[in-house]
Write an enzyme that holds these catalytic residues in place. Sequence first.
Site, mmCIF file in Angstrom:
data_model
loop_
_atom_site.group_PDB
_atom_site.id
_atom_site.type_symbol
_atom_site.label_atom_id
_atom_site.label_comp_id
_atom_site.label_asym_id
_atom_site.label_seq_id
_atom_site.Cartn_x
_atom_site.Cartn_y
_atom_site.Cartn_z
ATOM 1 N N THR A 277 0.815 -1.211 0.000
ATOM 2 C CA THR A 277 0.000 0.000 0.000
ATOM 3 C C THR A 277 0.851 1.265 0.000
ATOM 4 O OG1 THR A 277 -1.640 -1.217 1.301
ATOM 5 C CG2 THR A 277 -1.939 1.160 1.117
ATOM 6 N N HIS B 35 -7.472 -1.068 4.759
ATOM 7 C CA HIS B 35 -7.415 -2.531 4.844
ATOM 8 C C HIS B 35 -8.808 -3.111 5.058
ATOM 9 C CE1 HIS B 35 -3.170 -2.101 4.876
ATOM 10 N NE2 HIS B 35 -3.045 -1.756 6.129
ATOM 11 N N SER C 74 5.962 -10.530 6.580
ATOM 12 C CA SER C 74 6.021 -9.087 6.746
ATOM 13 C C SER C 74 5.080 -8.605 7.843
ATOM 14 C CB SER C 74 5.674 -8.401 5.419
ATOM 15 O OG SER C 74 5.820 -7.006 5.516
ATOM 16 N N SER D 37 11.606 3.244 -5.859
ATOM 17 C CA SER D 37 12.262 1.969 -5.598
ATOM 18 C C SER D 37 12.265 1.719 -4.098
ATOM 19 C CB SER D 37 13.699 1.992 -6.121
ATOM 20 O OG SER D 37 14.491 2.908 -5.366
ATOM 21 N N LYS E 242 12.368 -5.466 4.201
ATOM 22 C CA LYS E 242 13.200 -6.031 3.143
ATOM 23 C C LYS E 242 12.615 -5.801 1.753
ATOM 24 C CE LYS E 242 15.775 -9.807 5.345
ATOM 25 N NZ LYS E 242 16.047 -11.269 5.285
#
Length: 320
Positions: free
Chosen positions: A80, A127, A157, A251, A282
Amino acid sequence: MSSDNSDEKFVMDPDHGEIPDLRNSKGHGFYCFKHDGVYLYIVHPSVLKGVRPADHLRSIKEAELKDDDIFICAYPKCGTHWLWEVIEMLKSGTIKYQKDVKETRMLELISKDGIEAVPQPRVFNTHLHLRMLPKQVVEKKIKCFQIMRNPKDACVSFFNHCRDMTPPYDYEGDFVEFTEAFLSEKMAFGSYSTYLLSWKAEVAAAPELPVLDLFYEDMKFDPVKTVKDVARFLGLSSTDQFCEEVADACSFKKMKKVDQEMKGDAPIKIWADGKEGTFYRKGEIGDWKNWFTVAESERFDQIWNAKMKDSGFKFTYTPV
């Protein structure tokens, strides 16, 4: 969930209604209440301002929307934050990071008055299930994005996210325990499989609702294509060069740095003191292999596949 905390006393307030016991045999679980069939966190008192949690959520359904509003919908930890930044850049036509965190545009944390107070142009995120969103999402045919991620990486995660949260929203169990909760309904936002199946059914019931389905893994494999797809869906005449610039600016490495160095505060305190909590850990595809044993992975597959049989959802679990 930690104890002896003033916020814990708040979430256990009997005025909120019955608080289900979501603890496992080791006493680990989540403080939630059940609303419209889904377990949800009881939002911090600074947000609720004396309103009952269920009334807070019901108010969201009555929020007045603008025709050009945009909604990002996703289960937690599916991308998100990344998508929100991409859309904001495409809408503004500039490579400029948002100083606010996306939680300042998160329906669950701002409620009806907060939604209506956000200045245009507006990109919201949530959500919650489609049925819990403002009724005008369907009535006004608001453009929606659904971003999805393979369930094993999402599970890893989400575990790391919950482990670092401030009490009483933190999770004290280990990864195996968390996985059991993730595959069941006994956690905040319910199970990922139920979320996906509900989303699919609710969108099918509103066939005129414009929705673009995206996958986290596709965003990683070919970010420029994803940015172009987003721009096209929004009807924006973004050049190829600008889409490439947006993809580069968003990125994972750069977004993590921006989050650490320039983002403002969320509407509530999210990370516990002494924890290295972050929305950008990560961002890898296949990190789940570092967390699941072979036996645990096989059991996860068995349960997940049984729930999702004939659903049509297909996920990528390893890098290409």
